[in-house]
Write an enzyme that holds these catalytic residues in place. Sequence first.
Site, PDB file in Angstrom:
ATOM      1  NE  ARG A 260      -4.479  -3.489  -0.257  1.00 10.60           N
ATOM      2  CZ  ARG A 260      -4.471  -4.984   0.282  1.00 10.60           C
ATOM      3  NH1 ARG A 260      -5.687  -5.502   0.744  1.00 10.60           N
ATOM      4  NH2 ARG A 260      -3.407  -5.580   0.449  1.00 10.60           N
TER       5      ARG A 260
ATOM      6  CE  LYS B  88      -3.162  -4.427  -3.643  1.00  8.30           C
ATOM      7  NZ  LYS B  88      -1.633  -3.979  -3.990  1.00  8.30           N
TER       8      LYS B  88
ATOM      9  CG  HIS C  46      -1.898   4.064   0.241  1.00 11.45           C
ATOM     10  ND1 HIS C  46      -2.519   2.763   0.224  1.00 11.45           N
ATOM     11  CD2 HIS C  46      -0.581   3.720   0.337  1.00 11.45           C
ATOM     12  CE1 HIS C  46      -1.655   1.742   0.079  1.00 11.45           C
ATOM     13  NE2 HIS C  46      -0.367   2.303   0.080  1.00 11.45           N
TER      14      HIS C  46
ATOM     15  NE  ARG D  34      -3.313  -0.649   3.155  1.00 10.92           N
ATOM     16  CZ  ARG D  34      -3.567  -1.985   3.376  1.00 10.92           C
ATOM     17  NH1 ARG D  34      -4.634  -2.148   3.986  1.00 10.92           N
ATOM     18  NH2 ARG D  34      -2.832  -2.721   2.911  1.00 10.92           N
TER      19      ARG D  34
ATOM     20  CG  HIS E 283       0.649  -6.466   3.584  1.00 11.47           C
ATOM     21  ND1 HIS E 283       1.210  -5.702   4.452  1.00 11.47           N
ATOM     22  CD2 HIS E 283       0.023  -5.444   2.851  1.00 11.47           C
ATOM     23  CE1 HIS E 283       1.146  -4.329   4.540  1.00 11.47           C
ATOM     24  NE2 HIS E 283       0.097  -4.209   3.334  1.00 11.47           N
TER      25      HIS E 283
ATOM     26  CE1 TYR F 277       2.615   1.040   6.869  1.00 13.05           C
ATOM     27  CE2 TYR F 277       2.420  -1.244   6.161  1.00 13.05           C
ATOM     28  CZ  TYR F 277       2.052  -0.029   5.958  1.00 13.05           C
ATOM     29  OH  TYR F 277       1.262   0.380   5.045  1.00 13.05           O
TER      30      TYR F 277
END
Length: 295
Positions: A143, A167, A235, A238, A261, A270
Amino acid sequence: MSAATEGFLAMLAAERGAAANTLAAYRRDLAQAEEAIGDLADAPRDAVASLAGEWASLAPASVARKASALRQFFGFAIDEGWRSDDPSGALPAPRTRRPLPKVLGHDQIAALFARAEEEARTNDPKAVRLLALIELLYGSGLRATELVALPVHAVPRDAPFLTVTGKGGATRLVPVGGRALEALSRWLALRPADPPSRFLFPSGKGQHFSRVRLFQLVKGLAGRAGLDPAAISPHVLRHAFATHLLEGGADLRVLQTMLGHADISTTQIYTHVDAARLVALVNSRHPLATRTTSD
């Protein structure tokens, strides 16, 4: 903001390890709600319901985000004894469809990297830095916020992995390919040592390279490579990393780990780009694939 909302934000930071951008978004949404209906710890249900009118002109995704922030606040308020009721049911619940990621073709990636490599041949520090940045965006799927905040010690010494803090403060190991390692090595040889900085991509006053500047540089490179800058961003690179790995046969669970994730449903977005490969997989690997209708 009210003391209750400040307490909720403090909890998000201390107990859940929410990132600065996440806290800023929650603060903004809660502050706007309080401007409309007053202290959320005391707001009656009909006042909460009136927020639907306040949000009528917003996109469904924005309404869903704001409603989520308030639901979490109300749950916290009940736990803390500030409210005896939960007015969350009065909030709108729009159905949103997650947008499919923009996908770059292999030829577009090749053009972008050809231009970056050509510029880096001059050994100009800024050009070498940009090459290292896009190698990590596309080669490791980082990210933008993770990339710009990488500390120097995250760079591998004797193993081809980066230690990345994602995150919620979650740490993961991300593989780094040979090209990216070479670009990183070139950048480290040119990286300014003065003023001292703990960041791999430093900026002034001991801070790290900004996320906004990263977006600007990637779009600038796209334009110089003859590509549409509006279609390319950190992004999107990515996304290309994830998409092209799936095309190459990567396992979805492995990809989930590399992307950081928390929920595999986020990674599954995806899979839409690889329908042809999935059909071929079923036709070649399914137990009945080799049987004819006359068997």
